[in-house]
Every structure is written in structure tokens, then in C-alpha cells.
Design an enzyme around this catalytic site. Structure first.
Site, PDB file in Angstrom:
ATOM      1  N   ASP A 499     -11.070   2.860  12.159  1.00  0.00           N
ATOM      2  CA  ASP A 499     -11.846   3.957  11.594  1.00  0.00           C
ATOM      3  C   ASP A 499     -11.836   3.810  10.075  1.00  0.00           C
ATOM      4  O   ASP A 499     -10.787   3.933   9.433  1.00  0.00           O
ATOM      5  CB  ASP A 499     -11.229   5.294  12.018  1.00  0.00           C
ATOM      6  CG  ASP A 499     -12.088   6.484  11.624  1.00  0.00           C
ATOM      7  OD1 ASP A 499     -12.925   6.354  10.711  1.00  0.00           O
ATOM      8  OD2 ASP A 499     -11.904   7.568  12.219  1.00  0.00           O
ATOM      9  N   HIS A 500     -13.016   3.567   9.497  1.00  0.00           N
ATOM     10  CA  HIS A 500     -13.092   3.318   8.062  1.00  0.00           C
ATOM     11  C   HIS A 500     -12.824   4.577   7.244  1.00  0.00           C
ATOM     12  O   HIS A 500     -12.683   4.506   6.018  1.00  0.00           O
ATOM     13  CB  HIS A 500     -14.468   2.742   7.694  1.00  0.00           C
ATOM     14  CG  HIS A 500     -14.411   1.619   6.706  1.00  0.00           C
ATOM     15  ND1 HIS A 500     -13.637   1.660   5.565  1.00  0.00           N
ATOM     16  CD2 HIS A 500     -15.022   0.398   6.687  1.00  0.00           C
ATOM     17  CE1 HIS A 500     -13.793   0.542   4.884  1.00  0.00           C
ATOM     18  NE2 HIS A 500     -14.614  -0.247   5.552  1.00  0.00           N
ATOM     19  N   ARG A 501     -12.727   5.719   7.896  1.00  0.00           N
ATOM     20  CA  ARG A 501     -12.417   6.948   7.164  1.00  0.00           C
ATOM     21  C   ARG A 501     -10.934   7.037   6.814  1.00  0.00           C
ATOM     22  O   ARG A 501     -10.560   7.682   5.828  1.00  0.00           O
ATOM     23  CB  ARG A 501     -12.813   8.177   7.989  1.00  0.00           C
ATOM     24  CG  ARG A 501     -14.299   8.306   8.271  1.00  0.00           C
ATOM     25  CD  ARG A 501     -14.576   9.450   9.228  1.00  0.00           C
ATOM     26  NE  ARG A 501     -13.940   9.231  10.530  1.00  0.00           N
ATOM     27  CZ  ARG A 501     -13.981  10.112  11.530  1.00  0.00           C
ATOM     28  NH1 ARG A 501     -14.612  11.273  11.374  1.00  0.00           N
ATOM     29  NH2 ARG A 501     -13.393   9.827  12.682  1.00  0.00           N
TER      30      ARG A 501
END
Length: 529
Positions: A499-501
Site C-alpha cells: 500500500d503506497h499510502r
């Protein structure tokens, strides 16, 4: 199987919440029939939720008056499930029971999926005085029935690419030319019973005016259906002509499924009936056409149970998680050789390759904890990153019921041997469909071995609401540069979807490189763990 009127003398048991706030369940089979005597905590039915298949115990003792549902129906939590008339209460017109003997009761049992051995003619189901131990939300008592019952779990269409080798391969590295890393074994159905106990069944009239086949076991019916065997063509070898499993197996071996007559093939509940011709071709009885493709529709099956849960989770993951993927090829020769050397010294106490990789993953998460977090919504509606103390390592597994991800709780506190033991325990639960909702929904990071399917890599979907999933491909012989020269090495591919968040590529790449280095130099890494 529904009451024609309300009878105030009945105790009505509503379908309870089976855990994790589930709102519905599919009725798999009844374990009792109307007119049977039941005891408190006696299993009365099997239901399939979005998480698992469970036996539902009765909270009441008395005589079964009404079964509120048929196998295959989806029932809402809180809806009437079973009506019981307490002992000593006179039955009125709405609750009049015909008993368990005779053709009507036999037909009811067969229609409801009740095994012949579930109860006897005398309805003496209360002989087991102890509790079943199947305590659900809000009721139930401790203890255990002396007469246990097992049933093969309902199958499901295979899901996404996930790890699940044959049980026998969980410890071994297959020989050249390819070597697959072991993972959680796939589910296998339990052996079906080959005989049934009294009461003796009674044949009922079939739709064409003949006599319907005498066959109580749903498993025998499924075996016949799967192999195109028509039960009406068989002569049962059981009591009073009952068709047993061995009768169907003999028919399959003798090739009776390929008779000159067309053989009716039953479909799943709600599906379109199909017929099979002698040449093996199939066509539906009324030939409905697909509006999009113009082709004949062979079957329509409702999306529910585990398959619907998988669909919802995967869709939500793709919709809400901005994922990115990194991968690396890894020389696993040293790890394979280390394990082989351990097996030569202590062949019965060596963890599987998956357990070693799991230990490296846990160590990597300690160094890169961002990947062991998740995005959540606070009470005020704002998004926040939630980090927890410890790792619950999910092990993705393909079972007969579909994709499940049981988790090893506090995997960060276990050695490679401890992880191996826990993975094997979860493998048994997954095969038998006995993993609890908590087992299947408490993971913080997932390890997926799809190499057992003979593939090198996969763009895996993150197990929502986690933030990352690490996949491992097959281990195969490949040319590899060693000290400036070519050599044949055991090579695998690691793929990390994240998850790039919660983190950026530097964190994801650092974690992936840490696990890869541990696989390439397992001795040095294990010495530091």
C-alpha cells in the site's frame, strides 16, 4: 418444512450471530428431521458463513416441530431457524408431528439432507447428556457429545493464485527440473461413509411416475452427479435397496455413465438443468441463451458464501488501496542445502522451507514496521495509520471452499520450528473447514506461496485491510553468475505488493532485499535471530 400457523407452545430458535458480526449464513444440511427428539447443545444443522462451515447446536430440548429452511437457502441472522416443542407440551394443529417412521418421514429426511445415522427410530437423540461445546453467541453450555460427527466440507470454485500444495509436499523440495517451496496444504474432502444406519429408507414416487432411487446420503448423490451416473439406473446393495457409495463407484468403474441413453446431469441449486448425450456434448433442456455472447447458458450459480467474501474483499482492495509492486530474483541454493543437511541429521524435526521464509519475513517486519500497519478510519472520519505490537502472519491457502488466510498469531515470538508447527496446525483447520472467523480475519501481513502452482511470479492482490503481501514463486534450476562464472543454482522470485499510502518504494525495497538476503545467506541470518 414451514409451520402453517403460529403455535404458542413452540420454542422458536432464531439463527444466532455466528461470529464477527456476520448477517447471514447458508444452510448446508439438517442433522435432524421434524419429529426427532433433541437435547440441549445437540448439533442440529450445518451452516456455511462467509468465514467457515460450523455446526449449530440446539438451545432447547424437546421434539423438533418445524425446520425453517431447506439446504441451499441463505438465512438471515435473527430469522426463525428451528422450532422445538418442549417435552410434556401437547401439540396443537400447527405443531402436530407425524413422527420419524414411515414414508413421509423418510422423504423428509432425504429432502432435508438428514443422514440416516443422525437419529434412530425411537428419536433417542437425548441419550448424550453432555453439552456439545458448540457455544455460539449468547447461548450454549460446556461439555462434549459422545457421538461426534464429521462431514466433508462443501467445495468452492478455486480462487485467486494462492499457496496450497498437496499435504505430502509441505516439507519436501520437489526434484529437478523444478523445486517448489512448500506451503499450506490444500483442502481435501473427508472420506464419505459407505453405509447408512436405520431407519430403513422408503422409496418415493419420482416425477415420471416411477420409483425414486433410495439414497439418503447427499455425498452419494454428489458422487453420482459429478460422474454423470443416474441413480435410477442403479440397484442398491444396502438394506431394502439403499444405494450406497460403493454402488456408485462400481457404476463409474463399469462405465455405466456412458450408456446409450442421455444422462441427466444435476446442477447446483438455482442452476439451469443440463443433459449429456452419449458423445459427451451437453446442452440445456430449454437452451437459454446468454444475452451478451449469444451462447447457450450451461449454469447460473449464485455468488455467496466464501466466494462472495473473496469477491468483496478483492474488489475493495483494488478499489481502496493504491498498491505498487516490487520483485527480485533470489538464489535460494544455500537455504535448500541448509535444510537438506538438517534433514540428514534429524529427519523428523526439520521445519519446511515456508517456515524459514516466514521467520525471515517476521524479522524483516521488525525492521520495516510500516508494512505491518494498516489504514483505518477514525471516529471523526479522518484516515489514520494503525500500527500494532506484534505480527499475526497470514498464510494464504487455496482450499476446496476457496481462498482462506488463517493467521499465525504472534508469529514474531516463534522460532522457525514454532512457525512450522503452527502452520501445520492451521493447515489441518483449513482442510477441514474448521478455522474460526478470528483465525481468518486477524492477520497483519500475508505470505503467499504460489510457486506450488508452477508459476514464477504473480501480481497478488493485498488481503484487505492489510498493507502488504509477499509472494514466493517456484524454486527452479537456473543459470546464475557466481564469482564471475556461470553455475546452476536454485532460484526463486519474491514479489511484494504494498500500500503506497503507508510507505514508499525505499521502505518496500528495503524489506524485500532483507528477506532476499536472508534466503541467500540463511546461516548468518538465523544466527542473529
Amino acid at each position: 418444512m414451514s409451520a402453517p400457523a403460529v403455535d404458542s407452545g413452540l420454542q422458536v430458535f432464531a439463527l444466532p450471530d455466528l461470529g464477527e458480526g456476520l448477517t447471514e449464513a447458508e444452510l448446508v444440511s439438517w442433522l435432524v428431521a421434524e419429529g426427532d427428539t433433541v437435547a440441549v447443545d445437540q448439533p442440529i444443522a450445518e451452516v456455511e458463513t462467509a468465514k467457515s462451515v460450523v455446526e449449530v447446536p440446539s438451545p432447547f430440548a424437546g421434539t423438533v416441530a418445524v425446520l425453517h429452511g431447506r439446504p441451499g437457502e441463505v438465512l438471515e441472522v435473527g430469522a426463525p431457524f428451528l422450532s422445538v416443542r418442549p417435552d410434556g407440551v401437547d401439540g396443537g394443529p400447527a405443531g402436530e408431528i407425524s413422527g420419524t417412521a414411515g414414508p413421509a418421514a423418510a422423504a423428509l429426511r432425504e429432502e432435508s439432507g438428514v443422514p440416516a445415522a443422525a437419529t434412530g427410530d425411537d428419536g433417542d437423540a437425548a441419550a448424550n447428556s453432555g453439552g456439545s461445546g458448540n457455544v455460539l453467541i449468547g447461548y450454549g453450555t460446556p461439555g462434549g457429545l459422545t457421538g461426534g460427527r464429521t462431514r466433508p466440507r462443501k467445495g468452492a470454485t478455486p480462487g485467486a493464485a494462492v499457496s496450497a500444495p498437496p499435504a505430502a509436499a509441505s516439507d519436501a523440495v520437489p526434484a529437478s527440473p523444478s523445486t517448489a517451496a512448500p506451503a499450506l496444504p490444500a483442502a481435501a474432502a473427508s472420506p464419505a461413509p459407505t453405509s447408512a444406519a436405520s431407519p430403513a429408507p422408503t422409496s418415493a414416487a419420482s416425477p415420471d411416475g416411477g420409483t425414486a432411487p433410495t439414497c439418503v446420503s447427499p455425498l452419494v448423490r454428489k458422487l453420482a452427479r459429478d460422474h454423470g451416473v443416474r441413480l435410477t439406473d442403479l440397484r442398491g446393495s444396502g438394506e431394502k435397496g439403499m444405494i450406497l457409495r460403493r454402488d456408485v463407484e462400481q457404476a463409474i468403474a463399469a462405465g455405466t455413465a456412458s450408456s446409450d441413453l442421455e444422462v441427466a446431469v444435476e446442477a447446483a441449486p438455482g442452476a439451469t438443468p443440463v443433459t449429456r448425450a452419449p458423445d459427451g456434448t451437453t446442452e440445456p433442456a430449454d437452451a437459454p441463451l446468454d444475452s451478451r455472447s449469444g451462447l447457450v447458458v450451461l449454469e447460473r450459480s449464485p455468488l455467496r458464501g466464501v466466494r462472495r467474501t473473496i469477491a468483496d474483499a478483492m474488489t475493495r482492495s483494488r478499489r481502496e488501496i493504491p498498491e505498487a509492486t516490487v520483485w527480485v530474483d533470489v538464489d535460494a541454493t544455500a537455504l535448500v542445502e541448509l535444510r537438506e543437511a538438517m534433514k540428514r541429521r534429524t529427519p523428523d524435526a526439520v521445519p519446511g522451507l515456508l517456515a524459514f521464509v516466514a521467520r525471515f519475513v517476521v524479522a524483516g517486519l521488525a525492521r520495516y514496521p510500516e508494512l505491518n500497519s494498516r489504514i483505518a478510519t477514525a471516529d471523526d472520519g479522518a484516515q489514520e495509520i494503525v500500527r500494532v505490537d506484534g505480527v499475526n502472519l497470514g498464510i494464504a491457502a487455496q482450499t476446496d471452499r476457496g481462498l482462506v488466510v488463517p493467521s499465525v498469531r504472534r508469529a514474531d515470538t516463534l522460532s522457525a520450528r514454532g512457525l512450522d508447527t503452527e502452520i501445520r496446525r492451521l493447515a489441518v483447520l483449513a482442510r477441514e473447514g474448521k478455522a474460526t472467523p478470528s483465525d481468518l480475519s486477524s492477520g497483519t501481513f500475508t505470505l503467499n506461496n504460489y510457486g506450488v502452482f508452477g508459476v514464477d511470479g504473480s501480481a497478488a492482490i493485498i488481503n484487505y485491510p492489510e498493507s502488504a503481501i509477499l509472494g514466493m514463486g517456484r524454486i527452479i534450476d537456473r543459470p546464475w553468475v557466481v564469482d564471475g562464472g556461470l553455475a546452476v543454482r536454485k532460484v526463486t522470485e519474491l514479489t511484494l505488493a504494498f500500500d503506497h499510502r503507508v510507505c514508499d518504494g525505499g521502505t518496500a525495497g528495503g524489506f524485500l532485499r532483507f528477506v532476499a538476503d536472508a534466503i541467500e545467506n540463511p546461516g548468518g541470518m538465523l544466527a542473529d535471530l
